[in-house]
Design a protein around this motif. Structure first.
Motif: not given
Length: 319
Positions: A29-41, A117-127
């Motif tokens: 979902x974020x590959x184009x709009x925020x590619x570094x989101x998961x690495x940051x989390x 990036x939504x807060x809900x997605x951040x919680x899911x990825x952080x878990x």
């Protein structure tokens, strides 16, 4: 420093359709709009874990409690206001913590990709990261959740209680589209963390008319619980670890459960149904099978429909 994950289970998951609204979630979902989101989390979660060994259990529990009330919409993150007591202040959530980890992630991601990036997605990825960095499986988290604007403490009564029996557990999970298989796999999350006496005192004090202590508890284990949680206990944070390897995500929970050392009534309940008992035995015998099932059920749980409509700029407050 915590050991690197010992097992990685990569589950390719293109999208999931919500049950009440047709909203596609996507692993890219974020590959184009925020590619570094998961690495940051991942980086933030890893640093937090080094400073506080309770963070993994806290983040996993936070995600579960978010999804079981109003779906996975980040409502558990909202602060109470003068006119509303929010979920995080409901009785089952008083002990939830590590919200600061989500705050740190959100700030860093807003600097990278404002309003994406939504807060809900951040919680899911952080878990997911909390589990993987504790030695458990990893999985491709489906993303694209939106954040909800409603959070009510009264609705936390919808969360499954540690005193639930099998019938209550089955009904509670079924209402969210989760099966008995999901129930057993997700219960394995109890391999991380700590529980206060209040969550299991029903098993060691006045259990029923014939027994003060639940006879299904192994005798020495029951004695250890009584030692830390005596009647009329006045120690505020007294309790017990969830299993023998409290900071390591493994299958010890199932092994202990098979030997009469499950902490909650809801844990013991898994042995009262033939199907769930077989699964407990299976996961006690094979950590790989547990990891595979847990990853699959986490994807399913994290896709429970929410009614979110926005991406919050501050996870604690609506716009």
């Amino acid at each position: 420093m915590m050991a690197a994950p010992r097992c990685f289970i990569v589950l390719l998951f293109a999208f999931v359709l919500f049950s009440t609204e047709v909203k596609a979630l996507s692993s890219n979902y974020y590959d184009q709009t925020c590619p570094n989101a998961e690495a940051t989390i991942t980086k933030v979660v890893k640093k937090a874990m080094l400073n506080d060994k309770t963070v993994p259990a806290a983040l996993l529990r936070m995600h579960f409690h978010d999804c079981f009330v109003r779906g996975c919409d980040g409502s558990v993150l909202l602060n109470s206001t003068r006119n509303n007591k929010a979920e995080k202040d409901g009785p089952p959530n008083i002990s939830l913590h590590a919200f600061y980890v989500i705050d740190v992630v959100k700030k860093q991601i807003e600097d990278l990709c404002p309003g994406v990036v939504s807060c809900a997605d951040i919680v899911a990825l952080a878990a997911r990261d909390a589990v993987a960095l504790s030695g458990g499986p990893t999985w491709a988290v489906p993303k694209g959740r939106k954040d909800g604007r409603i959070s009510k403490a009264t609705e936390t009564r919808q969360l499954p209680s540690p005193t639930f029996n099998m019938s209550q557990l089955q009904q509670n999970f079924a209402q969210r589209g989760l099966s008995l298989d999901d129930l057993v796999a997700l219960s394995g999350g109890h391999t991380l963390g700590f529980s206060h006496c209040s969550s299991f005192q029903n098993r060691i004090h006045k259990f029923d008319k014939s027994h003060n202590v639940d006879p299904s508890l192994q005798a020495s284990f029951a004695a250890s619980l009584l030692n830390v949680c005596p009647a009329h206990n006045k120690v505020r944070n007294a309790g017990a670890t969830m299993d023998s390897t409290t900071t390591l995500f493994d299958n010890a929970y199932y092994k202990l459960l098979m030997n009469g050392k499950g902490l909650f009534s809801s844990d013991e309940a898994l042995l009262t149904n033939s199907r769930t008992k077989r699964l407990v035995s299976k996961y006690a015998s094979s950590q790989d099978e547990f990891f595979k099932a847990f990853a699959s059920s986490m994807i399913k749980m994290s896709s429970i429909s929410g009614n979110g409509q926005e991406v919050r700029l501050d996870c604690r407050f609506v716009r």
